[in-house]
Every structure is written in C-alpha cells, then in structure tokens.
Design an enzyme around this catalytic site. Structure first.
Site, short mmCIF file in Angstrom:
data_model
loop_
_atom_site.label_atom_id
_atom_site.label_comp_id
_atom_site.label_asym_id
_atom_site.label_seq_id
_atom_site.Cartn_x
_atom_site.Cartn_y
_atom_site.Cartn_z
N LYS A 71 2.55 2.40 -5.18
CA LYS A 71 3.33 2.00 -6.36
C LYS A 71 2.64 2.34 -7.67
O LYS A 71 3.29 2.72 -8.64
CB LYS A 71 3.61 0.48 -6.29
CG LYS A 71 4.48 0.08 -5.11
CD LYS A 71 4.66 -1.43 -5.03
CE LYS A 71 3.41 -2.15 -4.56
NZ LYS A 71 3.03 -1.82 -3.16
N GLN A 104 2.28 -5.76 -3.51
CA GLN A 104 2.47 -5.86 -2.06
C GLN A 104 3.74 -5.11 -1.63
O GLN A 104 4.06 -4.08 -2.20
CB GLN A 104 2.50 -7.33 -1.61
CG GLN A 104 1.17 -8.02 -1.64
CD GLN A 104 0.95 -8.84 -2.90
OE1 GLN A 104 1.88 -9.27 -3.56
NE2 GLN A 104 -0.29 -9.07 -3.24
N GLY A 141 -4.07 -3.90 -4.89
CA GLY A 141 -4.72 -2.86 -5.67
C GLY A 141 -3.82 -1.65 -5.82
O GLY A 141 -3.35 -1.08 -4.84
N HIS A 142 -3.52 -1.28 -7.05
CA HIS A 142 -2.71 -0.10 -7.31
C HIS A 142 -3.62 1.04 -7.75
O HIS A 142 -4.31 0.94 -8.77
CB HIS A 142 -1.65 -0.39 -8.38
CG HIS A 142 -0.60 -1.33 -7.91
ND1 HIS A 142 0.46 -1.76 -8.71
CD2 HIS A 142 -0.41 -1.92 -6.70
CE1 HIS A 142 1.23 -2.58 -8.01
NE2 HIS A 142 0.72 -2.70 -6.80
N ASP A 188 0.82 -1.23 0.00
CA ASP A 188 0.00 0.00 0.00
C ASP A 188 0.85 1.27 0.00
O ASP A 188 0.41 2.31 0.49
CB ASP A 188 -0.94 0.02 1.21
CG ASP A 188 -1.75 -1.26 1.34
OD1 ASP A 188 -2.38 -1.65 0.34
OD2 ASP A 188 -1.76 -1.86 2.43
#
Length: 427
Positions: free
Chosen positions: A17, A228, A41-42, A14
């Site tokens: 990225k 991650q 989730g990006h 988180d």
C-alpha cells in the site's frame, strides 16, 4: 463538494500500500491514515532509497501535500518520534506537512506489557501479535479507559496517566506477569515515553474530522490510507487471528469522521500471490519449494517485525469476499514480477468444504477448507523491464483477464517492481 477516495489492502496485509499511496499522492491534496498503529509498515522505494513508515501517512514524500494521522489510529509517541526524526534527517519537512488528530489514542508503555502478558497466557493459542501494544490500546479505547493525543495538552494529564497505569499494573498482576522480573527496564521505558510526548507537542494537533471535511467542502482531493488488510478486519477477517480495528473501507468513515456518502473511489490492493504473517488460517499456503521460492524472490519479510511471511497462491474466493465488503472500484496488483520465473501458476477459484465446492467465504476458515485451483501457464517474462501495458506477454494478459472477469472489477494499476517508477497505470 469532493469525495474521499480510499486505498486499502484486500488480503492479510503487506500488499504494498505504501508504494501505491506514494504513486497516487500527486493527484491528491491530503493523505490521511484512518486506522491501525505502528504494527503496520508501509515500504517505499525511490531514487535508490528505501523508507519504512509505521504511523506516518505515505504521502509525506510529495511536497505541498497535507498528511493527517486520523482519530482511528493508535499512536506510540516513542516510535513516532523515532520515525519522524529519521524522516526529518532525510530532508522531509514533516512539521509543516503532518497533522495529528487529537482524538487518536495513545499507546502506553504498559500496553506493550499487557500485549506480552496476554500472549503468554494464551500459550499454544497465541494470535501472533507484533507486541506493539495495539490490541490493549484499542481495548482501553472501547472500554472508555484510554488516553488520547489531546489529553497531553491538559493540566490533568499526569493524574490521568497515573490512574490508567495503576489499572494496568493490577491487570498485569492478574495475568501473573511480574514487571520486576519480566520487564526490569520498565522505569526507563516510561521515562522515554514521557519525554517523547514533548516532541509530539511540536506538531500540529488538530480536530482531524474538521480538517478533512473542510478540505472536502473546498473541493480538495483526499486519499484515505488503510493499514493491514481486509482479511484482518476485527469484524470480517479470519477471527480471532485478526487486528483490533476495522480495516475495510467503512473504517475510513469512522477513522476520519467522514460521512459514507462522501466516499468516492475505492482502490483495492492485492499481490499476484498471497502472504500472511503470524498465526491463523491460510487455505492456499504452500509448504514446498514453490512457497520458499516466492518468499525468497519476493523478499517476504516484515518491514517492521522482520518476520518471515507465509506464502501461497492468490485466493480469488477471499478476494471476491473482500472486494464485496469494500465496494472496490479499482484493483491494483502488486509484485507481478515475483512470479516471473514460474512455469505454472495456480489460482484458487473455489473452496471444498465437507466434500462440496463453494465460492462463498465460510463462517470460519479451518484446515477443513481445501482450495480448488485453476492452473495457468507462467509468463516467464522479466516484468521489471516493462514500461507499458503493451509489453505484457500473452500469458500475463490472460492472467489479468481471468482475475478481472472473476472479480468483475478492472485492474487499474500493475506493479512490476519495488521502485516508484516500476508502476504501470492501465488505460
């Protein structure tokens, strides 16, 4: 021959990225995801729009760039279809920009059931998975029982699928998990999954390792995107509260089929503070109003799961460890603006273990590991309005300088807000 630059998280994920990949993509010809699955989730924000990418590389918004889902990724066809169709509806020409490695493993509907059953069996010792079937998929991969993207092109695929499904049903029975009562909609989920495979076939399914190395041989610039964070690495993270893949830079070699000698710059991303989702040790976690404020201001809720993130001060002992593991050449600090309103900001510079101070990551993080802090005067400046490094306050400069000197690595980029434009590249 050019090299692959790697971008990855240095904390528990988180870190932001997606935004950084989007910012850096204009200088690259290819962006490739090398591990992880739809549990990551990006989030990207630009032009007053917000996008959350789960499996698709964050370079898809930059036209003319090739994006690759590498063999180290585990792919859920249903979630991929939903994500891809949403992007296509927003105007992204995905089928011409995205390649998918045939060697990437498929997440089956039964993998999700096994994920749930395994967590239930652990009781109070739950790892806190996202329930997306990631762990069971990697387990099948390692035990040589998995299905890969390339298998869907084989005439033997139906038989292969039935074999692994039968095996999973037996495992679920052994875990006292009843499909009839605990997953009554399984038949519908399976049908949806099979239908999504037809959508997957509309994409370019390729030998990913050949595509990456061919690009390098033609001096194309490639950016490897990790999911991650390094402290969730299956080997070097806070085991057993980790993910099921290698999230460190070495994972890019395995996840894309790239030689270690062809790795170039390594961009390590971290927040100006620290967060963690789910269970597991977190030495600098705050259980007070300060932690609540960081969570609220930083909007610290999972982009995929919606789960509230645990918040705490930045941990330089852990960052020193992960920068070492990854061979980080450039640091990128995110969410500086979240700490704008704090009069005092703390930084963990050592751990106290058994009454002794250490700056070395212990074998196992536990409640016995106590953080040793150094305090800084807060910058109390609206960072979101900064457009260049020249506008940084003295207090913020001191914060940056201390982190750089402690880690021995320059901070290359400072993010001062969620939008693509709120990114300051330092000289």
């Amino acid at each position: 021959m050019s090299k692959v630059d790697v971008l990855l998280g240095l904390q528990w994920g988180d870190e932001g990225k997606g935004k950084v990949v989007d910012v850096l993509t204009p200088r690259y010809d290819m962006v490739a995801r090398f591990q992880g699955g739809p549990n990551a989730g990006h989030t990207l924000e630009f032009d007053h729009k917000k996008f959350v990418l789960r499996s698709i590389p964050s370079g898809v918004f930059q036209g003319g760039k090739t994006n690759l889902i590498g063999n180290g990724v585990v792919l859920d066809p249903v979630l991929f279809r939903d994500e891809a169709q949403s992007l296509e509806e927003s105007g992204v020409d995905l089928k011409h920009r995205l390649l998918i490695s045939k060697k990437a493993h498929l997440i089956l509907p039964t993998h999700r059931l096994l994920d749930a059953a395994n967590e239930l069996a652990k009781g109070d010792k739950k790892v806190g998975t996202t329930g997306k079937g990631i762990g069971p998929t990697y387990t099948d991969k390692v035990s040589r029982n998995g299905l890969r993207v390339g298998d869907i092109l084989s005439p033997d695929f139906p038989a292969k699928f039935e074999t692994i499904k039968k095996r999973h049903f037996a495992q679920l029975k052994g875990l006292n998990y009843s499909i009839e009562t605990q997953a009554p909609d399984y038949a519908e989920k399976e049908q949806e999954w099979l239908e999504s495979l037809e959508y997957l076939k509309e994409y370019q399914l390729v030998n990913g390792e050949a595509k990456v190395n061919d690009a390098l041989s033609h001096n194309k610039l490639v950016l490897a995107e990790g999911a991650q964070g390094s402290l969730l690495d299956i080997d070097y993270g806070s085991y057993p509260f980790v993910t099921s893949s290698n999230t460190v830079a070495a994972g890019a070699c395995i996840g894309l089929g790239v030689s270690p000698r062809n790795i170039g710059r390594v961009f390590g991303i971290f927040k100006a503070y620290c967060t963690r989702v789910g269970a597991g040790p977190f030495p600098t976690e705050l259980f007070d109003a300060t932690g609540d404020k960081i969570c609220e201001v930083g909007r610290e809720f999972g982009s995929v799961t919606g789960r509230k993130r645990r918040c705490g001060w930045v941990d330089l002992v852990a960052l020193k460890y992960t920068t070492m593991l990854n061979g980080v050449t450039d640091l990128i600090m995110m969410k500086s603006d979240v700490l704008d309103g704090f009069e005092e900001i703390k930084v963990c510079v050592a751990y106290e273990v058994d009454g002794k101070e250490t700056t070395e990551m212990p074998f196992e993080l536990s409640d016995e590991v106590k953080p040793v802090y150094k305090s800084f005067k807060g910058w109390q400046q609206d960072m979101t309005s900064c457009t260049s490094e020249a506008e940084f306050s003295t207090e913020f400069r001191e914060y940056l300088k201390f982190i750089e000197e402690y880690l021995g690595i320059p901070i290359y980029i400072v993010s001062v807000g969620p939008d693509r434009a709120q990114t300051i590249i330092r000289k």
